[in-house]
Design a protein around this motif. Structure first.
Motif, mmCIF file in Angstrom:
data_model
loop_
_atom_site.group_PDB
_atom_site.id
_atom_site.type_symbol
_atom_site.label_atom_id
_atom_site.label_comp_id
_atom_site.label_asym_id
_atom_site.label_seq_id
_atom_site.Cartn_x
_atom_site.Cartn_y
_atom_site.Cartn_z
ATOM 1 N N ASP A 121 -2.425 -2.893 0.871
ATOM 2 C CA ASP A 121 -1.915 -3.742 -0.209
ATOM 3 C C ASP A 121 -0.478 -4.171 0.008
ATOM 4 N N ILE A 122 0.231 -3.525 0.926
ATOM 5 C CA ILE A 122 1.640 -3.857 1.169
ATOM 6 C C ILE A 122 1.871 -4.029 2.669
ATOM 7 N N ASP A 172 -2.292 -10.602 -7.950
ATOM 8 C CA ASP A 172 -1.759 -10.309 -9.283
ATOM 9 C C ASP A 172 -0.477 -11.101 -9.538
ATOM 10 N N GLN A 176 6.263 -7.956 -7.660
ATOM 11 C CA GLN A 176 5.950 -7.829 -6.237
ATOM 12 C C GLN A 176 5.348 -6.469 -5.889
ATOM 13 N N GLY A 177 4.148 -6.513 -5.357
ATOM 14 C CA GLY A 177 3.498 -5.278 -4.948
ATOM 15 C C GLY A 177 4.208 -4.557 -3.830
ATOM 16 N N SER A 180 -4.797 -7.319 -0.074
ATOM 17 C CA SER A 180 -3.474 -7.561 -0.668
ATOM 18 C C SER A 180 -3.575 -7.974 -2.134
ATOM 19 N N ARG A 181 -4.326 -7.206 -2.914
ATOM 20 C CA ARG A 181 -4.519 -7.551 -4.321
ATOM 21 C C ARG A 181 -3.197 -7.741 -5.078
ATOM 22 N N PRO A 182 -2.137 -6.989 -4.787
ATOM 23 C CA PRO A 182 -0.895 -7.231 -5.527
ATOM 24 C C PRO A 182 -0.377 -8.666 -5.425
ATOM 25 N N TYR A 183 -0.634 -9.337 -4.296
ATOM 26 C CA TYR A 183 -0.205 -10.726 -4.173
ATOM 27 C C TYR A 183 -1.021 -11.633 -5.093
#
Length: 427
Positions: A304-305, A196, A263-264, A191-194
């Motif tokens: 990632d989502i 970021d 938000q990713g 979950s890299r977007p979180y």
């Protein structure tokens, strides 16, 4: 040649603020030296539990009469003294607040509901111990947890983030309050977007953060400064109305989500685009329009989502071919085992589902009436509400109001947008 049917009347959805942004901003404001203003925060069971917990650790919080602005006065340091912190069902409170408390001085005990006690904390506890924290817990790797705080040294962060990126987010947010710079390698985290999002909000609150090109982050001491922040609508929550639009031929617009979103999970609309929906992302709104059918034959990595994978799986039976969703093993460690719960409920609806450790494949089918086991998981309840609406089949939720965890008005808003949705009676 077939033509697409025209979309039905355009709809504007009222989506509450992002839980992920609200909780992170509460913590960063509590650590800042001064008063921050948080506009349009999410007001739900999880965020109210988090707000109460932050206040118990020393922040002063005042809210406007309509709860649309929270004034958070922070201490400019980690908490001092003693506190009994009740996290309720909020995983973010259990994962973000112990690292913050460890940067302070005193003894802080964290506990929560039976559901939260069952969720793993082992990787976070191991890393905190390595950083110099003294922890006490009767059940290894689980709540309740007492942090005997005396500050944290900093240095290399080594944490197993394969189950949740929240472990690393909590440690990163505590890093500016540690004695030495902190370095962390984000390349293996889920979950890299979180992450970021966490880093972007840390920068917004004045943290000294540098990202190297090799995926390594360095956070230097210096604390946080107060700021004013408008909380975006929750992209994970918006996934339900976007999926309903794609499956019913409507056009739904969410103001406040846009191409600059932190938000990713806004990436969910790209998955709907793969299924044939028309997607529009501007600098002010995001819109999804159903085009008269859902396309299957897809193999999508939603790692990632992952908070939105159940939404896609719920409408996948209505596609014209199988839909495989992979990369979501870490979803087994959320409020429920979300892979197993999704598969179980789809099968109860008469849908064929193939399940692996990290994936589901949903085959086309006509859903039949069924009782949906929500497992006290708000995202299961909301996802299967969309399936019932789109398939025009009566699905009964065994716990319809578990949605209050993140969207107390979910059923009423879905019924306002789509009158075919019946608001459950409160028991």
């Amino acid at each position: 040649m077939t033509t697409r049917p025209p979309a039905l009347r355009p709809l504007t959805a009222r989506i509450p603020g992002s839980k992920s942004i609200t909780t992170r901003a509460l913590l960063l404001a509590a650590a800042a030296d001064g008063t921050s203003k948080l506009w349009a925060p999410l007001v739900s069971h999880d965020t109210l539990a988090f707000r109460t917990a932050v206040a118990g650790l020393g922040a002063r919080i005042e809210s406007s009469d309509d709860d649309q602005c929270w004034n958070v006065t922070g201490t400019g340091r980690g908490p001092v003294g003693t506190a009994q912190v009740w996290c309720a069902d909020a995983g973010t409170a259990a994962r973000f607040l112990p690292p913050y408390s460890a940067t302070g001085e005193g003894a802080f005990t964290f506990d929560g509901s039976g559901q939260l006690r069952a969720r793993p904390l082992g990787p976070l506890m191991e890393t905190l111990t390595a950083l110099g924290a003294h922890l006490e817990t009767p059940v290894q790797g689980r709540l309740p947890l007492t942090v005997h705080a005396g500050g944290l040294e900093g240095g290399e962060l080594r944490v197993d983030s394969s189950m949740s990126s929240q472990f690393l987010s909590g440690l990163l947010m505590a890093a500016p309050l540690m004695r030495r710079p902190v370095r962390a390698d984000l390349r293996q985290a889920v979950s890299r977007p979180y992450l970021d999002m966490t880093l972007a909000l840390m920068l917004r609150f004045g943290a000294d953060v540098e990202e190297h090109g090799d995926g390594v982050i360095e956070v230097r001491p210096g604390g946080y400064r107060p700021t004013a922040l408008v909380v975006e609508p929750d992209a994970s929550t918006a996934s339900y109305v976007f999926a309903a639009a794609a499956a019913t031929g409507h056009r739904v617009t969410v103001p406040g989500l846009c191409e600059r979103s932190l938000q990713g999970d806004l990436g969910f609309v790209e998955a709907l685009g793969e299924m044939g929906a028309q997607v529009e992302i501007t600098d002010r709104v995001v819109s999804v329009t159903g085009t008269g059918g859902l396309r299957g034959g897809l193999d999508l990595d939603m790692g990632d989502i992952s908070d939105t994978f159940m939404t896609l799986a719920a409408i996948a039976p209505l596609a014209d071919g199988p839909v495989t969703i992979r990369g979501v093993r870490h979803a087994r460690f959320k409020e429920s085992d979300r892979i197993a719960a999704t598969a179980q409920n789809l099968r109860a609806c008469g849908i064929r589902v193939d399940e692996t450790e990290d994936s589901v494949t949903v085959h086309p089918g006509t859903p039949r009436p069924a009782r949906i086991a929500c497992h006290r998981d708000h995202r299961i309840a909301m996802a299967f509400s969309v399936l019932g609406l789109a398939a025009r089949v009566p699905l009964t939720l065994d716990d319809p109001y578990c949605v209050t965890k993140t969207f107390p008005g979910f059923h009423e808003e879905l019924a306002r947008l789509f009158p075919d949705h019946t608001v459950p009676e409160r028991s």
